[in-house]
Design a protein around this motif. Structure first.
Motif, short mmCIF file in Angstrom:
data_model
loop_
_atom_site.label_atom_id
_atom_site.label_comp_id
_atom_site.label_asym_id
_atom_site.label_seq_id
_atom_site.Cartn_x
_atom_site.Cartn_y
_atom_site.Cartn_z
N VAL A 113 0.65 -1.28 0.05
CA VAL A 113 0.00 -0.01 -0.03
C VAL A 113 0.87 1.20 -0.11
N GLU A 114 1.79 1.40 0.98
CA GLU A 114 2.64 2.36 0.75
C GLU A 114 3.56 2.77 -0.47
N ILE B 73 2.54 1.70 -3.37
CA ILE B 73 1.48 2.10 -4.53
C ILE B 73 1.18 3.51 -4.44
N THR B 74 0.62 3.76 -3.34
CA THR B 74 -0.01 5.05 -3.00
C THR B 74 1.38 6.31 -2.95
N LYS C 14 2.03 6.84 -6.33
CA LYS C 14 1.01 7.69 -7.03
C LYS C 14 1.11 9.15 -6.64
N THR D 292 -5.27 -3.22 -3.13
CA THR D 292 -5.44 -2.21 -4.17
C THR D 292 -6.60 -1.07 -3.96
N SER E 291 -5.23 1.19 -1.80
CA SER E 291 -4.34 2.21 -2.36
C SER E 291 -4.90 3.24 -3.35
N SER F 230 -7.17 5.43 -2.51
CA SER F 230 -7.48 6.50 -2.01
C SER F 230 -9.09 6.63 -1.80
N THR G 147 -1.56 9.19 2.61
CA THR G 147 -1.77 7.82 3.30
C THR G 147 -2.68 8.29 4.55
#
Lengths: 698, 698
Positions: A37-38, A40-41, A44, A121, A124, A126, A360
């Motif tokens: 998660v960290e 991917i975000t 982004k 996903t 991630s 948001s 995040t």
């Protein structure tokens, strides 16, 4: 169950090994989730800020909204098409399972993978959803797969591991897995165990406390090691989060008696907002459910709509906020620490709303909890963020994908905590970061209605033991206030899903009824030696899971109850065709030649045999089968005049699935009925006795 | 039980008010205990050091040993003469009570006062005993007195408060009181609740978790306020202890994977030492018990001997230790902070052994836990102190006076922890203070065998959340090691006291037996309308607490089980003489004229009526009484062929006191026996079936 010393020893070793393995695996999955998660975000947001620095604002929005949409659609698609059981947080399903309700496919390997991937996903993307709740389901899944000795469908089984064949052992493992899941999700080992005690499990034993504690200790150690590995910087954009997620120890925490009114005020606000949240959530879930059940296309359309809507707000709302100069204490690196967002502002300025929106959730919470930052946020920014995260949270949860409720609730609570602190101004000297923690606690108490476990989780999240009395009080107040409006959110979802959860306490009107008042439908029973045709017919025409077995003449002088036989055991008997041509006793010896004990093991959570899978020839239909060897001869019984409340106590405390009702006087059939979970549900009872709805016993 | 809305509301309000009051009172008592102990011992040690400065060493010894003897004799005397039930820690009694065993007089007002006074004086007498354990009993006592609505004996009752008349409400209150007690004893609110869950209560409900949590939160707040009052210096010699007793937060706690072997080593040592401690303790308790039961004089003589012996060692052993210079960091005030003792040394020197021996236990523990003090103690001093506190602990507990086990065990564990740390030398970089904490944990795990609760208590005592995984591991290892030798110390004491504690799990051999295998003795039952003489005779000739009531012709066509009647209810009926001259139904209407519901309330823990208190004339003996209105018509029943293990599950999980056994076939009497707690005890079963002792099912 005869097992010698070696078996017993193997059993104990296996039990502890499973705890160890569950701990290691759950910790690894929890860590992997965070890492993914960290990264991917992080990636982004990195692209986003590069595009914004280049002042390509519309492209930035396109990339942001587009990636969010793709991520969420992926999560939603795998959930819809591959494993619908993986949707949502999974906590209600685990809670129902531990209460004795086996929802289909909740603990399969497929569900596990969809849950992990979908959760990564979805979080991630948001969307306003959390990654802690699904860890409960993931932990329970891993544990259950261990308990079944692997996945039968994919032939990943190991006979050596198939040792936990009864309900209780499986339930124990699932409880341990769920504790480990929470422990990994929040890095809160004690909190994990307590959450399982307080809100998940319906039966609890001291021995279980010890084993789940072991598993969560393993989780803590493994997490520490993995985080240690990442500290050397090999984990990409993984943040600096240590074993304590939002460490606030190093700050002074002082409070006076005069601060108690503020705590109580926060509790009341949390209770009101929390119960309203539950109420609105239920409405939205109903509407979404109506859309979702139409078709897969509808589901994905709803998903897209929600994702695009939220992306728009997330990106365009921060433009309202004004730029604020970086605090002098941070030496100008306030933007590099990933805490504050520059957004559209000039260098050395930050946008406070973007720092909350475009971050995040973990970083946003860390921002709000940090002490010594009383003037970092504009009150209006906080209010705006509170309102939108309150609404986003409600709008997000009904989307078909695997995610949880904890993190959005913690975040929303922290926001209004800070807002209240600003409003109170100079009345209190409490640090705004601390008030934010109390705000989180109050909102958790108002929605989830847990006390001890949430308290310990908050303490473990923030590493600040001195806050304990305040957190306790705020939770008690908010729970009490919210309880006077409606029930807790998981129970609401349980009911919405139609899972027949059995409460531990008897309703007052149950004291006025006897068990015979709730018996319904004709009783289907078998003779000790029964015709195959009768069995097949009964199994085809009813959906009962158990049947009383009655010995009649000539096998006994008068009809007498022999015991209880399970549908699943009858199916095994029919499949192996242990038939005899005449109506006579064939007995235990013959049965022990044809069957081995493992034939009657409790099946895993995959697909089961049904009566339609059994082929019986017409000749065989006329034969007989001696049911005595397959019958449980010690079923729990109650007399028909027993108070319903007392019968419920027995049913629930002992953890039964079936209970036989025997007649009071001896001149009638030896069994008058069979009680199952459904017979104790208030809906059923009030349906049979509608006058009770309005009686003062209700 | 019919109560309207108002009653229900009053009940809920009262329940929460009681929690609040229990919290406030228990916190006040806990604080008062601490205050008293610290002032008495502080004054004692002050005189001691003044006399030593004046080099009047023998006078000093005389004053020290004399005051110790007087204090302990006082404690011992009030316990022996006024309330023997107040002796010991009281934890086994509370545990047994929560299992359903009502030991006589454990929760009376007299016991409460003796417990408080005796505990203060006993702990002040420098005996190796603690003040935390008795807080459990004190808390339970306070709660139980609330539950009874005051003390009947001293006419301190209030009818408004007498609302908790059944076993379950009382048991709930006692659990809450016990949690509050531990919370006050250790200033550990979460630990208090967990200890009650893990080791005290036999039945647990989520609702109880919430209420006991409220009570401990109140304890924490009240303690904080009281300590705040003392911070202004109005509490005499009361130390600087804040809400966290041995705060070690501000010190860096770092540990590596390489430290895990040390943790495991400590766990093994703790397990071995702990089980040996339990073993020796049991032996000593047996010998003391033999002496104590002879006469009061014997008790006091034993008390004096132990006190004088320990005083001698405490005073003369430190002379062996050499003087050490005050550490430079303390700026020469190392003696004024109450941490180090100058003893026979010159100015600015301290005697390390005296600093441990001649100090309150709290200060000694604080000394051992403090970090950055690796070279403050000579290894031989630590070894000497460890050996003597190990032995003193064992010798002290059997003395007749109210005190606990926790503090001596924590202290002894901390000592060997530090000793091990010194032995390991440069192998580890763990701070010796931290190893001392782990040592305490390991010894607690080895003796008391609690895991989660002790872990949380240690964390709450030291305010160091990062230690959590280490503490968890050390506890698990030490408990596992110790469990392979013997049982936990409280269960040992329970057995020694002969309290019939019923375990939750069934022994393997119980699966091989049916309930009819353990029925013993003739069954005494009554007819629905029974002759008074028969009742009186049966009550006089048996000690049973409940009797089946059977309707026979002419009141029913064939003998049929009507229900179960309690001895205590029969006594009420006999006392009010609700008799009729002939063998006929008088029914519920007549009963409702003579009796009110509160006549049949569960009595408090004071003296009860017996059959000898009831006077029945010979004429009345020939009359009849209709038992129907007083009979419980929904007793739990099992069929005689039910597996004993399953029957035990029912008995234990539902929390029964009596269970009726009904026949399998319908041509016999409607009841064949009655099972009570004693019928499920392994001693009873193995007595009836001696061959099981050697069978492999055992």
């Amino acid at each position: 169950r005869s097992r010698g010393k070696a078996h017993k020893y193997r059993y104990v070793v296996l039990k502890w090994t499973f705890c160890l393995l569950i701990g290691v695996l759950v910790a690894a999955v929890g860590f992997f989730n965070n890492l993914a998660v960290e990264n991917i975000t992080g990636f982004k947001f990195l692209s986003l800020s590069k595009l914004m620095e280049a002042e390509r604002y519309w492209t930035a929005f396109g990339v942001f909204a587009g990636s969010n949409l793709l991520l969420l659609l992926f999560a939603s698609a795998i959930t819809s098409f591959i494993s619908p059981a993986a949707g949502g947080s999974g906590i209600p399903e685990v809670k129902a399972y531990l209460n004795g309700v086996d929802a289909p496919n909740i603990f399969t390997l497929k569900t596990l993978f969809v849950k992990i991937l979908g959760n990564i996903t979805a979080v991630s993307s948001s969307l306003h959803v959390g990654k802690a709740g699904p860890m409960v389901h993931i932990g329970a899944c891993i544990a259950s797969i261990f308990g079944q000795g692997g996945s039968q469908k994919y032939h990943l089984t190991c006979d050596w591991l198939r040792y936990f064949k009864n309900d209780r052992d499986r339930r124990d493992l699932v409880t341990i897995g769920a504790s480990a899941g929470i422990a990994a999700g929040f890095r809160a080992p004690v909190g994990g165990v307590l959450l399982a005690v307080e809100s998940l499990s319906s039966w609890w034993r001291s021995a279980l406390l010890w084993r789940s504690f072991f598993a969560t200790a393993v989780v803590a150690v493994v997490l520490r090691v993995l985080i240690g590995v990442c500290d050397s910087g090999q984990c990409g954009l993984f943040g600096k989060g240590g074993l304590i997620m939002y460490d606030v120890t190093n700050d002074t925490t002082t409070y006076q008696l005069a601060d108690l009114p503020i705590v109580i005020l926060l509790g009341i606000i949390g209770g009101v907002l929390g119960s309203l949240y539950n109420f609105l959530m239920l409405k939205v879930l109903r509407i979404y459910g109506y859309i979702n059940e139409k078709s897969h296309a509808h589901k994905l359309l709803l998903t897209s709509a929600v994702s695009i809507l939220i992306s728009c707000f997330l990106y365009w709302l921060p433009w309202i906020a004004s730029c604020r100069p970086c605090p002098s204490t941070s030496n100008g690196d306030c933007l590099s620490t990933n805490r504050f967002r520059q957004f559209q502002c000039p260098k050395n300025y930050y946008n406070d709303l973007a720092s909350l929106f475009l971050n995040t959730h973990d970083n946003a919470i860390r921002n709000l909890y940090s002490t010594g930052t009383n003037d970092f946020y504009h009150p209006l920014s906080l209010l705006l963020f509170f309102v939108s995260s309150y609404i986003f949270g409600i709008l997000s949860y009904g989307v078909v994908a695997p995610f949880g409720l904890f993190v959005p609730i913690i975040l929303t609570g922290a926001t209004y905590g800070r807002f209240v602190a600003i409003l109170l101004g100079s009345y209190t000297e409490l640090d705004h970061g601390l008030v934010a923690i109390l705000g989180s606690a109050s909102f958790l108490g108002g929605t989830m209605r847990m006390t001890v476990s949430v308290c310990v989780i908050i303490i473990e999240l923030t590493n600040n033991l001195l806050l304990l009395p305040l957190v306790m009080l705020v939770l008690l107040v908010s729970k009490t206030v919210a309880d006077s409006f409606n029930g807790n959110i998981y129970d609401m979802i349980l009911q919405l899903k139609g899972l027949p959860y059995l409460e531990g306490h008897a309703e007052p009107y149950m004291r006025q009824l006897t068990v015979s008042d709730v018996l319904s439908g004709p009783l289907h029973s078998f003779n000790g030696v029964e015709k195959v045709g009768n069995i097949v017919h009964t199994l085809r025409s009813t959906r009962h899971h158990a049947f009383p077995v009655i010995d009649e003449p000539p096998f006994s002088p008068s009809p007498v109850l022999y015991g209880l036989i399970l549908r699943s055991h009858l199916l095994v008997v029919l499949k192996k065709k242990a038939f005899v041509p005449t109506n006579s006793l064939s007995g235990h010896e013959k049965a022990s030649k044809i069957f081995v004990a493992s034939d009657f093991d409790k099946r895993g959570s995959g697909k089961h045999d049904t009566i339609d899978d059994v082929n019986i020839t017409p000749e065989e239909m006329e034969m007989f089968v001696d049911l005595h060897p397959f019958t449980n001869t010690s079923p729990y019984t109650v007399v028909e005049t027993m108070s319903l409340a007392k019968a419920l106590t027995l049913f629930r405390e002992v953890g039964l699935r079936h209970m036989l009702v025997v007649p009071k006087s001896s001149d009638r059939a030896p069994v008058v009925g069979i009680l199952t979970r459904h017979d104790f549900l208030p809906e059923h009872i009030l349906g049979l006795h509608p006058f009770l709805v309005r009686s003062h016993w209700k």
